[in-house]
Every structure is written in C-alpha cells, then in structure tokens.
Design a protein around this motif. Structure first.
Motif, short mmCIF file in Angstrom:
data_model
loop_
_atom_site.label_atom_id
_atom_site.label_comp_id
_atom_site.label_asym_id
_atom_site.label_seq_id
_atom_site.Cartn_x
_atom_site.Cartn_y
_atom_site.Cartn_z
N THR A 146 0.81 -1.22 0.00
CA THR A 146 0.00 0.00 0.00
C THR A 146 0.84 1.27 0.00
O THR A 146 0.59 2.16 -0.81
CB THR A 146 -1.01 0.00 1.16
OG1 THR A 146 -1.85 -1.14 1.02
CG2 THR A 146 -1.86 1.24 1.17
N SER A 172 -7.58 1.15 -5.92
CA SER A 172 -8.97 1.08 -6.37
C SER A 172 -9.31 -0.38 -6.63
O SER A 172 -8.44 -1.18 -6.97
CB SER A 172 -9.17 1.92 -7.64
OG SER A 172 -8.43 1.38 -8.70
N SER A 227 -16.65 -2.90 -4.06
CA SER A 227 -16.49 -1.55 -4.61
C SER A 227 -16.80 -0.53 -3.53
O SER A 227 -17.16 -0.87 -2.41
CB SER A 227 -17.40 -1.35 -5.82
OG SER A 227 -18.75 -1.49 -5.42
N GLY A 228 -16.63 0.72 -3.87
CA GLY A 228 -16.96 1.80 -2.94
C GLY A 228 -15.77 2.19 -2.08
O GLY A 228 -14.65 1.72 -2.25
N GLU A 229 -16.04 3.08 -1.14
CA GLU A 229 -14.98 3.61 -0.29
C GLU A 229 -14.35 2.54 0.60
O GLU A 229 -13.18 2.63 0.94
CB GLU A 229 -15.53 4.73 0.59
CG GLU A 229 -15.87 5.98 -0.18
CD GLU A 229 -16.42 7.08 0.72
OE1 GLU A 229 -16.42 6.91 1.95
OE2 GLU A 229 -16.85 8.10 0.17
N SER A 230 -15.13 1.58 1.03
CA SER A 230 -14.60 0.57 1.95
C SER A 230 -14.27 -0.74 1.23
O SER A 230 -14.42 -1.82 1.81
CB SER A 230 -15.60 0.33 3.08
OG SER A 230 -16.83 -0.07 2.55
N PHE A 231 -13.80 -0.65 -0.01
CA PHE A 231 -13.51 -1.87 -0.76
C PHE A 231 -12.39 -2.69 -0.12
O PHE A 231 -12.39 -3.90 -0.22
CB PHE A 231 -13.20 -1.57 -2.23
CG PHE A 231 -11.79 -1.12 -2.49
CD1 PHE A 231 -10.81 -2.02 -2.82
CD2 PHE A 231 -11.47 0.23 -2.41
CE1 PHE A 231 -9.52 -1.61 -3.08
CE2 PHE A 231 -10.18 0.66 -2.67
CZ PHE A 231 -9.20 -0.26 -2.99
N ARG A 232 -11.46 -2.04 0.56
CA ARG A 232 -10.38 -2.79 1.21
C ARG A 232 -10.92 -3.65 2.35
O ARG A 232 -10.48 -4.78 2.53
CB ARG A 232 -9.29 -1.86 1.74
CG ARG A 232 -8.37 -1.37 0.66
CD ARG A 232 -7.11 -0.75 1.25
NE ARG A 232 -6.47 0.07 0.26
CZ ARG A 232 -6.57 1.39 0.20
NH1 ARG A 232 -7.27 2.05 1.08
NH2 ARG A 232 -5.94 2.06 -0.74
N LEU A 233 -11.86 -3.12 3.12
CA LEU A 233 -12.47 -3.92 4.19
C LEU A 233 -13.23 -5.10 3.61
O LEU A 233 -13.18 -6.21 4.15
CB LEU A 233 -13.39 -3.05 5.05
CG LEU A 233 -12.71 -2.01 5.93
CD1 LEU A 233 -13.75 -1.16 6.65
CD2 LEU A 233 -11.79 -2.69 6.93
N MET A 234 -13.95 -4.86 2.52
CA MET A 234 -14.66 -5.96 1.86
C MET A 234 -13.66 -6.99 1.32
O MET A 234 -13.89 -8.19 1.40
CB MET A 234 -15.54 -5.44 0.74
CG MET A 234 -16.75 -4.68 1.22
SD MET A 234 -17.85 -4.24 -0.13
CE MET A 234 -17.24 -2.61 -0.53
N SER A 235 -12.54 -6.50 0.78
CA SER A 235 -11.51 -7.40 0.26
C SER A 235 -10.92 -8.25 1.38
O SER A 235 -10.67 -9.44 1.19
CB SER A 235 -10.39 -6.61 -0.41
OG SER A 235 -10.86 -5.98 -1.56
#
Length: 173
Positions: free
Chosen positions: A101, A116, A126-134
């Motif tokens: 990162t 992104s 997707s969206g602002e919290s895509f890293r948390l979803m990832s």
C-alpha cells in the motif's frame, strides 16, 4: 527437488501457498486483462496463475509436505489448522498493508488493486470501503481453500490406508 531449501522451509512455504491458492483461482475465473498489451502477456498471465496452483498441489500430492499436523509435535488437527490459517492471514495483511500500500500510494500505481478495486462481476467489491470488503473476502477464501485442502488430504490418506490394508490382506491368503 528443483528448489534447494530445507524441509522446514519447504513445509512453511507450502502451508502458506495452500492457504493462498484461492487467489489464482479467482484471477483465472475473473481475469482483468485490460492493461496487458505486450506480446504473450495474456498467455503469461494464465500460465503464471496456473503454475501458482500446480506448485503447492505437487508438494501435497507427492506427500513431501502434509497439511495434517506433524506427528512428532502432538498437535491437534484443529490447532494446526488455526495456527497456519492465522499465520497466513497475518503475513498476507502485513505484506499488503505495510509494504504494498505505501509503495502504491507513493508511486501512484494500483499495485494489486490497493488504490482502487478490481473490476469484478456485479461490482460486489467496490466503494470507499472496498479494502475492508476485500479483507473479508480474502479471509473467507483462505479459510475455504485451507479447509478444502485439509479435507481432501485427509480423505486421500484414509483411502490410501484402506487400499494398503486390503492389499495386505489379499497377499496373506
């Protein structure tokens, strides 16, 4: 035999690779080929990800490394599973959030989609919290792949043991 390393180093490497084996599966299933423009780059992409699947499978199928706990340590299957799953997740998070990162932010390059989200079916991540979803998706994927490999090796070991026992009984008659 093609990689000179100690049995302990090989054991650790394969334990980690088995946990991560879901990532090349996802890459092959939903490839992002949009920035691959050089000759043979697409072929290399698929070959590279296929080999990332073959490498740990070779070590497991050849019985050079086992997903099961080592007998000399007296560890339970659950304890061994939790240990390697936790270690793999920690190493993955450390590498991507401590090293990748900052390099991505500094260089402005979207290294491994740290800036992104990748294009994915239905834009699930997707969206602002895509890293948390990832993180959640990767954690679940790592768990599923490690569990599947453990169950597969356990079943294969049981079947081979049964075949050997029945073959031994047939020879004595």
């Amino acid at each position: 035999a093609f990689v000179p390393m100690s049995p302990n180093a090989r054991h650790v490497l394969v334990q980690l690779c088995i946990t991560y084996v879901g990532l090349p599966v996802v890459a092959i299933a939903t490839p992002d080929l949009s920035d691959l423009t050089l000759p043979f780059e697409i072929e290399y992409f698929f070959l590279n990800h296929a080999l990332l699947l073959v490498f740990p499978m070779y070590w497991i199928c050849s019985a050079k490394v086992s997903m099961l706990p080592l007998a000399k340590r007296g560890e339970s299957v659950l304890g061994n599973f939790v240990k390697w799953y936790s270690m793999a997740c920690a190493i993955f998070a450390l590498f991507y959030f401590v090293f990748v990162t900052p390099v991505a932010v500094y260089s402005g390059l979207n290294l491994n989609y740290m800036l992104s989200p990748p294009p994915n079916p239905g834009n699930v991540i997707s969206g602002e919290s895509f890293r948390l979803m990832s993180i959640g998706c990767c954690g679940a994927l790592f768990f599923i792949m490690r569990f599947g490999a453990l169950v597969g090796e356990s079943l294969a070991t049981a079947v081979l043991l049964k075949v050997r026992v029945s073959a031994g009984k047939g020879k004595k008659m």
